[in-house]
Enzyme design. Structure first.
Site, PDB file in Angstrom:
ATOM      1  N   HIS A 147      -0.157  -6.179   0.274  1.00  7.49           N
ATOM      2  CA  HIS A 147       0.810  -5.297  -0.387  1.00  7.49           C
ATOM      3  C   HIS A 147       0.226  -3.882  -0.511  1.00  7.49           C
ATOM      4  O   HIS A 147       0.910  -2.892  -0.208  1.00  7.49           O
ATOM      5  CB  HIS A 147       1.137  -5.880  -1.763  1.00  7.49           C
ATOM      6  CG  HIS A 147       2.024  -5.032  -2.605  1.00  7.49           C
ATOM      7  ND1 HIS A 147       3.391  -5.212  -2.673  1.00  7.49           N
ATOM      8  CD2 HIS A 147       1.746  -3.985  -3.430  1.00  7.49           C
ATOM      9  CE1 HIS A 147       3.912  -4.322  -3.500  1.00  7.49           C
ATOM     10  NE2 HIS A 147       2.936  -3.557  -3.977  1.00  7.49           N
ATOM     11  N   GLU A 148      -1.032  -3.769  -0.927  1.00  7.34           N
ATOM     12  CA  GLU A 148      -1.655  -2.451  -1.080  1.00  7.34           C
ATOM     13  C   GLU A 148      -1.880  -1.779   0.277  1.00  7.34           C
ATOM     14  O   GLU A 148      -1.756  -0.558   0.402  1.00  7.34           O
ATOM     15  CB  GLU A 148      -2.980  -2.584  -1.839  1.00  7.34           C
ATOM     16  CG  GLU A 148      -2.860  -3.145  -3.246  1.00  7.34           C
ATOM     17  CD  GLU A 148      -1.957  -2.324  -4.144  1.00  7.34           C
ATOM     18  OE1 GLU A 148      -1.783  -1.111  -3.898  1.00  7.34           O
ATOM     19  OE2 GLU A 148      -1.409  -2.899  -5.110  1.00  7.34           O
ATOM     20  N   HIS A 157       1.206  -0.020   1.206  1.00  6.03           N
ATOM     21  CA  HIS A 157       1.344   1.271   0.528  1.00  6.03           C
ATOM     22  C   HIS A 157       0.626   2.366   1.319  1.00  6.03           C
ATOM     23  O   HIS A 157       1.097   3.495   1.413  1.00  6.03           O
ATOM     24  CB  HIS A 157       0.751   1.201  -0.884  1.00  6.03           C
ATOM     25  CG  HIS A 157       1.651   0.576  -1.900  1.00  6.03           C
ATOM     26  ND1 HIS A 157       2.979   0.913  -2.030  1.00  6.03           N
ATOM     27  CD2 HIS A 157       1.410  -0.367  -2.861  1.00  6.03           C
ATOM     28  CE1 HIS A 157       3.521   0.208  -3.015  1.00  6.03           C
ATOM     29  NE2 HIS A 157       2.588  -0.576  -3.533  1.00  6.03           N
ATOM     30  N   GLU A 180       7.668  -0.360  -3.739  1.00  2.85           N
ATOM     31  CA  GLU A 180       7.225  -1.721  -4.014  1.00  2.85           C
ATOM     32  C   GLU A 180       7.962  -2.723  -3.142  1.00  2.85           C
ATOM     33  O   GLU A 180       7.360  -3.658  -2.604  1.00  2.85           O
ATOM     34  CB  GLU A 180       7.449  -2.049  -5.500  1.00  2.85           C
ATOM     35  CG  GLU A 180       6.557  -1.284  -6.457  1.00  2.85           C
ATOM     36  CD  GLU A 180       5.087  -1.521  -6.193  1.00  2.85           C
ATOM     37  OE1 GLU A 180       4.667  -2.697  -6.124  1.00  2.85           O
ATOM     38  OE2 GLU A 180       4.342  -0.535  -6.041  1.00  2.85           O
ATOM     39  N   ASP A 215       6.241  -5.052  -0.327  1.00  4.85           N
ATOM     40  CA  ASP A 215       6.413  -6.512  -0.320  1.00  4.85           C
ATOM     41  C   ASP A 215       6.816  -6.988   1.067  1.00  4.85           C
ATOM     42  O   ASP A 215       6.242  -7.949   1.604  1.00  4.85           O
ATOM     43  CB  ASP A 215       7.498  -6.920  -1.323  1.00  4.85           C
ATOM     44  CG  ASP A 215       7.047  -6.801  -2.771  1.00  4.85           C
ATOM     45  OD1 ASP A 215       5.844  -6.587  -3.009  1.00  4.85           O
ATOM     46  OD2 ASP A 215       7.914  -6.910  -3.658  1.00  4.85           O
TER      47      ASP A 215
END
Length: 485
Positions: free
Chosen positions: A130-131, A134, A196, A200
């Protein structure tokens, strides 16, 4: 609070790394592309500065075996991410906080509390994936594309608030965004929700491509959300920085269903890392011994071998050498090529003042696993203990060439140089350690001392002088920022 303010202020000042000190800072053209706010090269420099600032505010844990595991897992996920390019740096924060965050330039921090909270390796991988998303989608910069009406300092203020405020304290984050129009802040919050959801979606795909359970991300998020409802005043930090809703969890499960179920057994290293972090979480060694002994007696563990590793670590810290030796012998019999067990056996020898025996063990291991850098670091530590500082210096210098910027390496290099009687190198490595930890002023002082040492080789002096000038420019930019505040 003063430390938190200095932390955020230092990052704001470093947003301009790469700009010549005499160059006038003009308002950038902030269009629809994140590249218009900050080029990839400038973002890399900002990331390096960000990491130094993180070290001044958060307890970054540089233990080689733990870092190596996190890097291995992170790089496996990066390789499976179809959007990933460039370098990523994964680092561990030694705090019982259930959270993770992505900074500029591919720097991803994971708290030890998150690793302990993850029930499976797929859950931990889900958060890291997930990070990574980003970073690959440059969410940090895309969130500020519509801020062209603000000056550079105001835009930088928002960047710092987005990255740092929630990690240091809510108060620090609010202080950083004070004075910014409320409507603008609300737009940033809305954009963050979109970020977010995108992270995901991409993270779940990365999980599946890397062979991990794609449902693990939603499962972990759901469990955290449930704990937040049950213990509202002690909700996991992750829920504040990554708001989780029932719709978001349902969407994540739906996306995971597209890849099908995939159960992947946890790696032994994952369990060993959790055992090490659990052992470290106890302030007193005897408390850790009691925990692991009770756990082994009652069968409260997912991996018996990992639990015995934690027990051996605790016994060694408590200086129960005979009992530690018994446990370590069992571990090595079960997995003779496991670097964690070999290093633990060597540390037991060092604790008993047998550095020569430790050197034999580590040298034999390196003959079979020369690329395992934590083994090389442990070998260098044994060389220092065995009064072979020059050999340790050579070994550590080779590792540092491949892994520059790591404070733990510079600390050992400083020890080696001091024992070898090399004053210039001692001050130089002490300077690099200060710089890696974010203390530019102390780094400059030490490098100036190094340059005053007699009979300094020309090439060493030239390299240190260039480094000094870079740091002095950085300090000057910080002073200008402080004066203009």
């Amino acid at each position: 609070m003063m430390r938190q303010q200095l932390f955020i202020g230092s990052v704001l000042a470093l947003c301009w790394l790469g700009q010549p000190p005499a160059q006038t800072l003009n308002l950038p053209d902030l269009g629809n592309s994140a590249d218009r706010l900050l080029s990839t090269g400038a973002e890399t420099r900002l990331g390096q500065a960000f990491m130094r600032s993180v070290r001044t505010a958060l307890p970054v844990l540089d233990e080689p075996l733990l870092v190596n595991y996190l890097e291995t897992l992170g790089n496996t996920l990066v390789a499976a991410d179809q959007h990933a390019n460039g370098n990523f740096t994964f680092f561990l924060i030694d705090a019982p906080v259930v959270n993770a965050f992505a900074g500029p330039g591919g720097y991803i921090g994971v708290y030890s509390g998150l690793i302990l909270a993850a029930e499976t390796e797929s859950e931990l991988a889900g958060v890291i994936a997930h990070e990574i998303a980003h970073v690959t989608q440059r969410h940090l910069l895309r969130g500020f594309e519509d801020q062209s009406q603000f000056s550079i300092p105001a835009t930088a203020l928002l960047v710092a608030a987005a990255i740092l405020g929630a990690q240091v304290s809510p108060d620090a984050g609010m202080a950083a965004i004070a004075g910014i129009q409320a409507a603008t802040v609300q737009r940033q919050i809305n954009f963050t929700r979109d970020n977010e959801n995108e992270a995901d979606r991409l993270g779940i795909a990365t999980l599946a491509h890397a062979g991990y359970d794609p449902h693990a991300m939603a499962g972990f998020f759901g469990r955290l959300a449930q704990s937040g409802r049950l213990y509202d005043n002690q909700a996991p930090e992750f829920l504040r920085t990554h708001p989780v809703t029932s719709n978001r969890i349902a969407d994540a499960l739906s996306r995971a269903d597209e890849f099908g179920a995939h159960q992947r057994p946890d790696s032994l290293r994952f369990q060993l890392v959790r055992a090490r972090l659990r052992e470290r979480s106890y302030r007193r060694a005897e408390q850790a011994v009691t925990y692991f002994r009770d756990s082994l007696r009652e069968g409260r563990y997912r991996s018996e071998i990992a639990e015995r590793y934690g027990d051996a670590l605790a016994l060694l810290r408590a200086r129960h050498f005979a009992e530690a030796q018994t446990e370590i012998s069992k571990l090595l019999a079960a997995s003779p090529q496991q670097a964690e067990f070999i290093i633990l056996a060597a540390r037991l020898q060092l604790a008993q003042q047998h550095p020569a025996a430790a050197l034999v063990q580590l040298k034999q291991a390196l003959a079979h696993m020369p690329d395992v850098w934590p083994l090389r670091v442990a070998y260098a530590e044994a060389l220092i203990a065995n009064d072979q500082p020059q050999q340790a210096l050579d070994e550590l210098t080779a590792v540092e060439r491949q892994r520059p910027g790591h404070a733990v390496l510079y600390d050992l290099l400083e020890q080696s140089a001091m024992k070898a009687g090399n004053q210039a190198a001692t001050h130089r490595f002490r300077a690099e350690k200060h710089y890696a930890e974010g203390d530019v002023e102390a780094a400059i002082r030490q490098l100036e001392i190094a340059l005053r040492q007699p009979k300094l080789p020309y090439h060493d002096a030239a390299r240190m002088q260039a480094r000094l000038e870079t740091w002095q420019e950085e300090r000057q930019m910080q002073k200008k920022r402080d004066k203009n505040q």
